[in-house]
Design a protein around this motif. Structure first.
Motif, PDB file in Angstrom:
ATOM      1  N   TYR A  46       0.862  -1.188   0.000  1.00 28.80           N
ATOM      2  CA  TYR A  46       0.000   0.000   0.000  1.00 28.80           C
ATOM      3  C   TYR A  46       0.894   1.232   0.000  1.00 28.80           C
ATOM      4  O   TYR A  46       1.936   1.264   0.659  1.00 28.80           O
ATOM      5  CB  TYR A  46      -0.885   0.000   1.250  1.00 28.80           C
ATOM      6  N   THR A  65     -10.270  -1.244  -9.548  1.00 26.81           N
ATOM      7  CA  THR A  65     -10.858  -0.884  -8.262  1.00 26.81           C
ATOM      8  C   THR A  65      -9.883  -1.167  -7.122  1.00 26.81           C
ATOM      9  O   THR A  65      -9.677  -0.330  -6.230  1.00 26.81           O
ATOM     10  CB  THR A  65     -12.172  -1.648  -8.023  1.00 26.81           C
ATOM     11  N   THR A  66      -9.271  -2.348  -7.153  1.00 28.64           N
ATOM     12  CA  THR A  66      -8.311  -2.713  -6.107  1.00 28.64           C
ATOM     13  C   THR A  66      -7.068  -1.841  -6.164  1.00 28.64           C
ATOM     14  O   THR A  66      -6.539  -1.423  -5.127  1.00 28.64           O
ATOM     15  CB  THR A  66      -7.922  -4.200  -6.239  1.00 28.64           C
ATOM     16  N   LYS A  69      -7.682   1.458  -4.530  1.00 32.03           N
ATOM     17  CA  LYS A  69      -7.727   1.318  -3.076  1.00 32.03           C
ATOM     18  C   LYS A  69      -6.326   1.197  -2.488  1.00 32.03           C
ATOM     19  O   LYS A  69      -6.042   1.739  -1.420  1.00 32.03           O
ATOM     20  CB  LYS A  69      -8.559   0.093  -2.690  1.00 32.03           C
ATOM     21  N   ARG A  70      -5.456   0.480  -3.176  1.00 30.90           N
ATOM     22  CA  ARG A  70      -4.099   0.279  -2.668  1.00 30.90           C
ATOM     23  C   ARG A  70      -3.217   1.509  -2.862  1.00 30.90           C
ATOM     24  O   ARG A  70      -2.282   1.739  -2.102  1.00 30.90           O
ATOM     25  CB  ARG A  70      -3.436  -0.917  -3.367  1.00 30.90           C
ATOM     26  N   PRO A  72      -4.247   5.189  -3.470  1.00 29.76           N
ATOM     27  CA  PRO A  72      -5.304   6.198  -3.634  1.00 29.76           C
ATOM     28  C   PRO A  72      -4.858   7.478  -4.316  1.00 29.76           C
ATOM     29  O   PRO A  72      -5.679   8.177  -4.926  1.00 29.76           O
ATOM     30  CB  PRO A  72      -5.759   6.457  -2.189  1.00 29.76           C
TER      31      PRO A  72
END
Length: 240
Positions: A46, A65-66, A69-70, A72
């Motif tokens: 992340y 999408t993932t 999220k990881r 931003p």
């Protein structure tokens, strides 16, 4: 017999499957593809800084999408050479992601991407369409486009080593998936190719070897008893 690894053949295959590919990918993996996508992207960690992120063989943008999220605050690019996949992903990019991704329609093996550009590179379920020579070119390209200490993670459907599981998995991919392809498309032949590619690919160990020859630091990863395998790692700043 046609060369199933030739760019024109692979491009046409994925153009043909584009209408049902996302749904069939889910079915092919017994629904595990959603979990596997999260797990393989977790390998690169992340980061909330403005990292440069690249999704290779990006298809319909199933990883996006993932990835957001990881990472931003990341700057995102993607590459795919299927015209229809590219067009469909551009629609999704606009409607769902606010055009956060810059999508390139090009063959990664003839890539014009800049050198030492990317902090993060991901790729899901595209490795099986490369032969051994193409994997070597792919490994060289990855090394070229990664920054020093840049990280990567790839995943691919594979043949499990457990004989009982392999027998079931072979039957499922070789016979059940083409049948479902006929229901969805009226054409089972395209989906027969998924097992042929998987059978020839076996697993990601030869990919690991090719990447290590380029001086990359590589780990081999298994998912669900080897039904999927992948590699993850980084470009060491001492790599030459």
């Amino acid at each position: 017999m046609k060369d199933i690894y030739h760019a024109d053949f692979v491009r046409q295959l994925f153009n043909s499957m584009s209408a049902s590919y996302e749904r069939m990918n889910f079915i092919t993996s017994f629904g595990f593809s959603l979990l596997w996508r999260k797990q393989f992207i977790d390998k690169v960690g992340y980061d909330n800084s403005q990292v440069e992120v690249l999704d290779l063989l990006s298809g319909l943008g199933e990883n996006w999408t993932t990835l957001i999220k990881r990472f931003p605050n990341g700057n995102f690019q993607a590459v795919d050479f299927s015209e229809i996949m590219y067009n469909k992903s551009q629609v999704k990019n606009f409607k769902k992601f606010g055009n956060r991704f810059t999508v390139h329609k090009q063959d990664i093996l003839e890539s014009k991407l800049p050198s030492e550009k990317f902090d993060i590179v991901t790729c899901a379920f595209g490795l099986k369409t490369f032969n051994d020579k193409q994997i070597e070119i792919f490994a060289f390209t990855l090394k070229r486009i990664l920054k020093d200490n840049g990280r990567f993670s790839f995943i691919e459907v594979s043949t499990p080593t457990n004989k009982v599981l392999l027998t079931f998995y072979r039957f499922y991919l070789k016979h059940c998936i083409p049948f479902l392809g006929k229901i969805f498309l009226g054409n089972p032949s395209d989906y027969k190719m998924l097992w042929l590619y998987t059978e020839k690919f076996e697993n990601s160990r030869k990919v690991k070897e090719a990447f290590e020859k380029q001086g990359l630091i590589v780990d081999f990863n298994e998912y669900f008893f080897g039904c999927a395998t992948g590699i993850s790692g980084k470009k060491n700043n001492c790599t030459v």
